[in-house]
Design a protein around this motif. Structure first.
Motif, PDB file in Angstrom:
ATOM      1  N   LYS A 112     -72.331  25.954  86.444  1.00 49.41           N
ATOM      2  CA  LYS A 112     -73.184  26.251  87.116  1.00 49.41           C
ATOM      3  C   LYS A 112     -73.187  27.038  88.696  1.00 49.41           C
ATOM      4  CE  LYS A 112     -74.941  25.769  83.167  1.00 49.41           C
ATOM      5  NZ  LYS A 112     -75.612  26.550  82.388  1.00 49.41           N
ATOM      6  N   CYS A 145     -71.660  20.635  84.556  1.00 44.72           N
ATOM      7  CA  CYS A 145     -72.695  20.794  85.741  1.00 44.72           C
ATOM      8  C   CYS A 145     -71.440  21.707  86.529  1.00 44.72           C
ATOM      9  CB  CYS A 145     -73.193  19.619  86.054  1.00 44.72           C
ATOM     10  SG  CYS A 145     -75.181  19.284  84.923  1.00 44.72           S
ATOM     11  N   TRP A 200     -80.170  25.337  89.192  1.00 46.62           N
ATOM     12  CA  TRP A 200     -80.723  24.221  89.885  1.00 46.62           C
ATOM     13  C   TRP A 200     -82.042  24.457  90.742  1.00 46.62           C
ATOM     14  CZ3 TRP A 200     -77.124  20.602  88.603  1.00 46.62           C
ATOM     15  CH2 TRP A 200     -75.717  20.996  88.616  1.00 46.62           C
ATOM     16  N   ARG A 230     -80.655  19.573  87.901  1.00 49.12           N
ATOM     17  CA  ARG A 230     -80.681  19.915  86.251  1.00 49.12           C
ATOM     18  C   ARG A 230     -80.916  19.065  85.314  1.00 49.12           C
ATOM     19  NH1 ARG A 230     -75.970  21.263  83.656  1.00 49.12           N
ATOM     20  NH2 ARG A 230     -76.786  22.392  82.090  1.00 49.12           N
ATOM     21  N   CYS A 282     -79.361  18.188  82.588  1.00 54.22           N
ATOM     22  CA  CYS A 282     -78.034  18.506  81.563  1.00 54.22           C
ATOM     23  C   CYS A 282     -78.161  17.237  80.675  1.00 54.22           C
ATOM     24  CB  CYS A 282     -77.569  17.640  82.316  1.00 54.22           C
ATOM     25  SG  CYS A 282     -75.273  17.517  81.871  1.00 54.22           S
ATOM     26  N   GLY A 323     -76.739  15.408  85.913  1.00 56.85           N
ATOM     27  CA  GLY A 323     -77.047  16.145  86.691  1.00 56.85           C
ATOM     28  C   GLY A 323     -77.810  16.382  88.045  1.00 56.85           C
TER      29      GLY A 323
END
Ligand SMILES: Cc1cc2nc3c(=O)[nH]c(=O)nc-3n(C[C@H](O)[C@H](O)[C@H](O)COP(=O)(O)O)c2cc1C
Ligand code: SF4
Ligand code: SF4
Ligand code: FES
Ligand code: FES
Lengths: 449, 365, 162
Positions: free
Chosen positions: B283, B279, B289, B240, B242, B247
């Protein structure tokens, strides 16, 4: 009377004070050394054959010559006054009675090594000795033997006393350095060695109190003359702290030509076994070195007289010999129990392990528990073999020599006193009430032709 | 300086390799790969100062170097010993090493609770792997195992001190990744422990990485949803955007749920890139994601067996699981574990499972 | 609140001055000794945090060190702490009997403090007085060649110091 180089003047009235010490010839070594080139001082120490008095017996001059000298990086000398090996109390004696001898040796060594800041790391429990040393340092400074521009030579040197706080492991040189840096006394993983990266990452020499004090007579006599005292590679004199079941426990300066028998029985030294008892066993060099039964202590396996020096004490290796170690001489009489004595040492090492590496952290506690079990009269025969196996798996597999130091006393006790251990496990009731006694441990050993 | 790029030759278990000067024996062995790689419980490539402590990586140096061929008298820690040109090393070909390593493993397991059946790390635990390979049948330790006072490290991280092997990795991690270290090693010797002294929670933004570096189940993820056994979960790589870290992570999913997020690990079980707490802990939806694909899981691990629903010994032979290697199966942790009992259906435990829960849910037979 | 007096602060500064610049952490152990002496014979978390602030280091660095060394008390102790050595050489000279005698005289076990807060009994490992065994440490000094009579005298002496 044997020759004394360190404690000769230790009992002169007022020797603790500068004026008396100076009047008795003190600080001449500094005067002499500072007229020489630093490297020549190192050479002189090399010639003397002096071996480290902290336990390992490494040649001091050689160690000094290993010190790295990178441009623009300070170098440090650290005096190891941690003295925590059971049976050892010689450095304390020297510092208490004749502190200026150490300070004088430190100034010479600092000059030779180029250390402008020198530290004495002293075990925390010796609190009153800190005051004695600081007094001596202040006096030396007032009289120009310490501080800025010593004797007008341009050499600056400060000495500071640092107190530890209760940890045997801080006698190990890299743990000592960590402690001096304000950290836990975890020994470092080597290499790098302190001679390259020591205190605050700078080249550092760590030496024992007695080693540094011996630098004074070396300078005064000259290295070659000093080397004539003693025998073989055991040059000079050695302080022995004698304790246990003897008539006259205390600190003795010996020249290393006397026999173990003379040391124990002569009135000049230990004065014989206390209460008219017989000698059973002895740990001749501090708790870490192998214990020997009376017969192997007084004579080597070859039937020769054993002497109080590095070579002779280690004659026969670990199979039938021991070590000079730190000079802590522990004597056991016929009524002492080797299992119990070994248990107290195992407890000591468990208590003093820093806990960094698994064999020592886990193994020392395990050995203590098994020894306690045997001593309590709950042991079984396989416990003895298990103990042997544990010590074998600790030895040589740890970060620092404390692991070995914990393994050796157990190994030697089983090696030489196995029947006493077996008697414990075979006579579980009886061993709670009485000791195994002298048994055959003083019998003449049969020397194979 | 040309010296820096100089390659030197080292031979490990009769296999030679050329490595740059300054390489350690362990790194050189990893370059060769396979059986000759010593196990490493405390060393961690990315953590400066790590290594030297656990002693599992001990090897025998049978020839010091071309210049000085003398063997080294003691076994050395391969993770902290540099190679020399012409050095010859013995790892699995040295009976001395095998003997010493069996000893080290026994020491490491001595006070270990052997609570693998209820441990979140089971299946990912390096000590478990090591126990299988080097342990002894049963334990020779007959005394009470060590216990510690409980320490709460806050909402993210769970500490089970009895499982800790004092590798110091988590301490180095905190030193290296965070500004203020609040946990450390307290006391000494066999009482040494990981703690904060006075209760403090570990909440620095990168502190979650201590979970990934911990070789055992001493530090685990408190937010691991449903506290599932890892081998019920399916790992996928994902990423993702970040602001604080790369990430790049591994997600541990069951169905559409994200049960746990960890950093990605290389074949030696070491983190590839550190990840931030957000993270890792916050999440927990698949929609957070971008899924890349299934993650490769080290085949040595029991996770890859996938059907470990009840506590029974794996049905596949170890040889099969270990890529044809045939390690000596000496230590059967499960047979000596105090809390293990084949009568227990682990999937029935909602978790977080502790020895207590375990006793309660024991099937009456 | 724990705080050194101005006089003690001078001592603190002179301790820090023994080290090169930036190496003030080296003063940690000397400072902890001073703090223990000044603030009731033991190191509370508050005291340790204070020492951390004086040296600009993290509190955990102080806890790590304080818990490593056996001379630092992390719990309150009695006014007089008897630290009796029990290692080999002292054992050979009857330290076990001395420890038993003290237990009986003070009616406490090892690690305990008398109800009136006067005495704490601890066993310790070799203090480097093996030739003068059995021995104990009492405050800054050693008491050596212990006998039951000597123990009685020491207890008396401590009581009189009130
Ligand atoms: C566990 C352990 C404890 C030690 N304790 C001491 C000590 O108390 N005093 C000492 O001088 N050396 C001690 N040593 C030896 C030191 O590491 C070091 O070898 C010594 O200070 C070097 O000085 P020397 O060459 O003058 O003997 C110890 C070593 C170990 C492994
Ligand atoms: S051998 Fe013992 S004292 Fe030495 S580093 Fe290992 S655990 Fe610490
Ligand atoms: S908690 Fe885990 S990472 Fe930290 S020292 Fe213990 S085993 Fe190592
Ligand atoms: S990995 Fe080398 S000693 Fe732990
Ligand atoms: S054994 Fe007690 S002081 Fe050394």
């Amino acid at each position: 009377m044997a020759k004394k180089l360190l404690l000769e003047k230790a009992h002169v009235e007022g020797i603790r004070y500068f004026d008396v010490y100076r009047r008795e010839g003190g600080y001449q070594a500094v005067e002499k050394a500072l007229k020489m080139a630093p490297n020549d001082v190192v050479e002189e120490v090399k010639k003397s054959g002096l071996r480290g008095r902290g336990g390992a017996g490494f040649a001091t001059g050689l160690k000094w010559s290993f010190l790295a000298k990178p441009e623009g990086v300070p170098r440090y000398l650290v005096c190891n006054a941690d003295e925590s090996e059971p049976g050892t109390f010689k450095d304390r004696y020297l510092m208490e009675f004749i502190p200026h001898l150490l300070i004088e040796g430190l100034v010479v060594a600092s000059y030779a090594l180029g250390s402008n800041r020198t530290y004495i790391y002293i075990r925390g429990e010796y609190a009153w000795i800190v005051a004695i040393l600081e007094q001596a340092i202040a006096e030396a400074k007032q009289n120009g033997f310490l501080g800025k521009n010593i004797l007008g030579t341009g050499f600056d040197c400060e000495i500071y006393v640092q107190r530890g706080a209760g940890a045997y492991i801080c006698g190990e040189e890299t743990a000592l350095i960590e402690s001096l840096e304000g950290k836990r006394g975890n020994p470092r993983i080597k290499p790098p060695f302190p001679a390259i990266k020591g205190l605050w990452g700078c080249p550092t020499v760590v030496n024992n109190v007695e080693t540094l004090a011996a630098v004074v007579p070396i300078m005064n006599l000259g290295g070659e003359e000093y080397a004539k005292i003693g025998v073989g590679r055991s040059t000079g004199t050695k302080l022995i702290s004698a304790c246990g079941n003897i008539n006259k426990p205390g600190v003795y300066e010996i020249d290393m030509t006397i026999s173990v028998e003379e040391f124990i029985y002569s009135d000049e030294y230990c004065g014989g076994i206390a209460n008219g008892k017989r000698l059973k066993a002895c740990i001749p060099g501090g708790s870490s070195v192998p214990i020997l039964p009376a017969n192997l202590l007084l004579k080597t396996a070859k039937g020769e007289t054993r002497y109080m020096n590095y070579e002779s004490l280690s004659d026969g290796g670990f199979a039938t010999g021991s070590m000079m170690g730190s000079g802590g001489f522990i004597v056991l009489d016929e009524d002492q129990c080797v299992v119990r004595h070994t248990l107290t040492l195992a407890r000591f090492y468990r208590h003093e392990s820093c806990g960094q590496c698994s064999p020592c952290r886990e193994g020392t506690g395990w050995m203590e528990k098994i020894l306690q079990k045997i001593e309590n009269g709950d042991g079984v025969k396989t416990d003895i073999d298990l103990l042997w196996d544990i010590q074998r798996k600790i030895e040589g597999n740890t970060i620092c020599p404390l692991g070995d130091a914990a393994a050796w006393p157990v190994a030697a006790a089983i090696r030489h006193f196995r029947d006493e251990f077996e008697w414990h496990v075979n006579n579980r009731e009886l061993c709670r009430k009485q000791n195994y006694g002298l048994a055959h441990y003083a019998d003449e050993i049969h020397v194979p032709a | 300086m040309s010296e820096e790029v100089k390659k030197i030759k080292v031979t490990i278990d009769n296999i030679s390799v050329e490595v740059p000067a300054g390489t350690t024996i362990l790194q050189a062995a990893r370059m060769i790969g396979g059986d000759v790689v010593p196990p490493a419980m405390c060393y961690y490539t990315k953590l400066e100062g790590s290594g030297g402590k656990c002693r599992t990586c001990l090897v025998e140096v049978s020839k010091g170097s071309e210049a000085d061929p003398r063997p080294m008298p003691k076994l050395v820690a391969s993770c902290r010993t540099g190679v020399m040109d012409g050095m010859e090393v013995k790892n699995i070909t040295s009976p001395r090493v095998t003997d010493a390593r069996n000893g080290v493993v026994e020491f490491l397991l001595l006070n270990h609770p052997l609570d693998c059946p209820v441990c979140d790390q089971a299946g990912e635990c390096h000590l478990q792997d090591l126990g299988y390979e080097h342990g002894k049948a049963g334990t020779r330790y007959e005394f009470k195992r060590r216990t510690f006072d409980k320490h709460d490290l806050g909402p993210y991280i769970q500490l089970h001190m009895t499982r800790c092997i004092l590798c110091y990795r988590c301490v180095f991690t905190a030193d290296q990744l965070t500004e203020k270290r609040v946990h450390g090693v307290l006391s000494r010797g066999d009482h040494a422990e990981i703690a904060t002294y006075i209760e403090k929670s570990l909440d620095n933004n990168f502190i979650g990485n201590v979970i990934d570096v911990c070789p055992v189940g001493a530090l685990t993820d408190k937010t691991f949803r449903f506290k599932n056994r890892v081998w019920f979960t399916k790992p996928v790589t994902a990423h993702r955007e970040c602001k604080c870290c790369s990430g790049k992570v591994t997600l541990w999913q069951r169905g559409e749920e994200v049960l746990r997020v960890t950093a990605r690990k290389d074949q030696w079980g070491e983190v590839e890139e550190w990840i931030c707490n957000e993270c890792r802990f916050e999440k927990k939806k698949t929609s957070d994601w971008v899924i890349e694909g299934p993650a490769h899981v080290n085949r040595h691990s029991v996770i890859s067996q996938g059907h470990y629903e009840k506590v029974v010994k794996p049905t596949e032979t170890f040889k099969a699981v270990h890529d044809g290697r045939d390690p000596q199966l000496l230590m059967d942790i499960h047979s000596v574990s105090e809390v293990n009992d084949p009568n227990v259906d682990l999937s029935a435990i909602a978790g977080p499972a502790t020895g207590e829960v375990f006793k309660l849910t024991k099937k009456s037979s | 609140m724990v705080k050194f007096t101005e006089d003690k602060m001078k001592e603190v500064q002179s301790m820090i001055d023994r080290y090169p610049e930036g190496k003030q952490k080296s003063a940690l152990i000397p400072l902890l000794h001073l703090a223990q002496q000044e603030f009731g014979g033991w190191l509370s978390a508050e005291t340790m945090d204070y020492v951390a602030s004086l040296l600009s280091i993290e509190p955990i660095e102080v806890y790590e060190v304080a818990t490593f060394y056996s001379m630092f008390n992390l719990q309150p102790v009695g006014k007089h702490v008897f630290e009796v050595c029990q290692t080999g050489p002292c054992m050979l000279n009857g330290s076990d009997q001395i420890i038993d005698y003290i237990k009986q005289r003070l009616n406490i076990g090892v690690g305990e403090t008398t109800a009136d807060g006067m005495f704490t009994l601890k066993t310790v490992e070799c203090l480097g007085a093996c030739g003068y065994a059995p021995m104990m440490q009492l405050g800054m000094h050693y008491r050596e060649h212990l006998t039951k009579t000597k123990v009685d005298e020491i207890i008396e002496e401590c009581r009189n110091k009130q």
